[in-house]
Design an enzyme around this catalytic site. Structure first.
Site, short mmCIF file in Angstrom:
data_model
loop_
_atom_site.label_atom_id
_atom_site.label_comp_id
_atom_site.label_asym_id
_atom_site.label_seq_id
_atom_site.Cartn_x
_atom_site.Cartn_y
_atom_site.Cartn_z
N ASP A 64 11.95 22.83 -10.67
CA ASP A 64 12.79 22.98 -11.86
C ASP A 64 12.18 22.20 -13.04
O ASP A 64 12.69 22.25 -14.16
CB ASP A 64 14.25 22.60 -11.60
CG ASP A 64 14.41 21.15 -11.17
OD1 ASP A 64 13.41 20.43 -11.07
OD2 ASP A 64 15.57 20.74 -10.93
N SER A 65 11.03 21.53 -12.80
CA SER A 65 10.26 20.98 -13.90
C SER A 65 9.80 22.09 -14.84
O SER A 65 9.34 21.83 -15.95
CB SER A 65 9.04 20.20 -13.38
OG SER A 65 8.30 21.00 -12.48
N ASP A 103 12.74 25.50 -5.88
CA ASP A 103 13.68 24.41 -6.17
C ASP A 103 15.09 24.96 -6.41
O ASP A 103 15.24 25.98 -7.10
CB ASP A 103 13.23 23.72 -7.47
CG ASP A 103 13.22 22.22 -7.36
OD1 ASP A 103 13.72 21.68 -6.35
OD2 ASP A 103 12.70 21.57 -8.29
N GLU A 202 10.15 10.19 -5.40
CA GLU A 202 9.71 10.19 -6.80
C GLU A 202 9.95 8.83 -7.45
O GLU A 202 11.08 8.31 -7.44
CB GLU A 202 10.44 11.30 -7.59
CG GLU A 202 9.97 11.35 -9.04
CD GLU A 202 10.26 12.67 -9.76
OE1 GLU A 202 10.69 13.64 -9.12
OE2 GLU A 202 10.03 12.70 -10.98
O1 KIV Z 1 10.54 20.08 -10.23
C1 KIV Z 1 9.52 19.48 -9.87
O2 KIV Z 1 8.42 19.75 -10.34
C2 KIV Z 1 9.67 18.44 -8.88
C3 KIV Z 1 8.46 17.63 -8.54
C4 KIV Z 1 8.22 16.64 -9.58
C5 KIV Z 1 8.56 17.02 -7.20
O3 KIV Z 1 10.72 18.22 -8.38
#
Ligand code: KIV
Length: 285
Positions: A64-65, A103, A202
């Site tokens: 979700d990044s 995610d 994290e």
């Molecule tokens: O959403 C994402 O990219 C993440 C990573 C930073 C682990 O959760």
């Protein structure tokens, strides 16, 4: 006769191995047994994912990044299940070997296990991901249990969980101090007991991440969590230097894509304005 120890079978390695089928969670478990470290990157589109797949990255996270790095939001909070589902499907289509982890966005699993199952089922059926990821330790254990019982592998995510940015008031280091460290350890054990196949740590102190990695039999995937984790993940646009602005301390930039793309765009623009493009070889007659 010599009694040399049998060399590990390198064809099975997650990175650098020769198997061309998709990586599964069983391969991930076997890598922990062998003490093998592995890399993971995020991906949000088919073409970039195909580059990472061909480079041999064994696990790709449709994180979700994407909210910050792909969709132009200020955080991961606004990302929707529709957005993750569409981009996860693209990443699955662009890859042949990597395990694709989708995610679960904020608001799609916090209500409880049944909501989590409904959301994860969409990602598995519509996008074709091989596993899902969700944030939270003890607080998400029920959700993890039901997903795993239902046949959906789960990667957990503890420490700095960006979906809680409003509660954290930013992105501070987690697990500092005795009580916070003890809670992180409890969270790690809870997600393992609930059946998670791996856990992202994290932005936690390296010593604490090392302890969690020693204690757990599932792999830890570090991001800003030191060198002792079983795996390391980076957001691809950070890793390749595409993001503008401040780079987190834990990021190593392996390329300067922002400069490369900007220079290519300027060169194209100058060619068009100056009449150098298109040239004769680009024209049809
Ligand atoms: O959403 C994402 O990219 C993440 C990573 C930073 C682990 O959760």
């Amino acid at each position: 006769m010599t009694h040399a120890a049998k060399a590990p079978d390198s064809s099975k390695a997650l990175y650098g191995g020769t198997a061309s089928r998709r990586i599964t969670v069983r391969d991930i478990a076997a890598a922990k047994q062998r003490g093998e470290k592995w890399p993971m990157l995020t991906a949000y589109d088919a073409m970039t994912a195909s580059v990472f797949d061909e480079a041999g990255i064994p696990v790709l996270l449709v994180g979700d990044s994407m909210g910050n790095c792909h969709l132009g939001y200020e955080s991961t909070v606004p990302v929707t299940l529709d957005e993750i589902t569409m981009l996860s499907a693209a990443v699955v289509r662009g890859t042949k070997r990597a395990l694709i982890v989708g995610d679960l966005p904020f608001g799609t699993y916090q209500e409880g296990a049944v909501q989590a199952l409904r959301s994860a089922t969409r990602l598995v059926k519509e996008a074709g991901v091989g596993a899902v990821k969700l944030e939270g330790g003890e607080r998400s254990a029920h959700q993890i249990e039901l997903l795993v019982e239902s046949g959906i592998p789960v990667m957990a995510h503890i420490g700095l969980t960006p979906q809680s940015v409003n509660a954290f008031g930013g992105y501070p280091v987690q697990g500092r101090g005795e009580e916070a460290a003890a809670q992180l350890l409890r969270d790690a054990k809870a997600v393992q007991a609930a059946g998670a196949f791996a856990v992202v740590l994290e932005v936690v102190p390296a010593e604490l991440a090392a302890e969690v990695t020693r204690v757990l039999h599932i792999p830890t995937v570090g991001i800003g969590a030191g060198a002792e984790c079983d795996a390391q993940v980076l957001v691809w646009t950070d890793m390749a230097g595409l993001n503008g602005g401040r780079v987190p301390r834990f990021v190593k930039q392996y390329a300067r894509l922002r400069e490369v793309l900007g220079d290519a765009a300027k060169e194209f623009a100058e060619d068009v304005v100056g009449g150098a493009y298109p040239a004769e070889e680009h024209a049809f007659h």
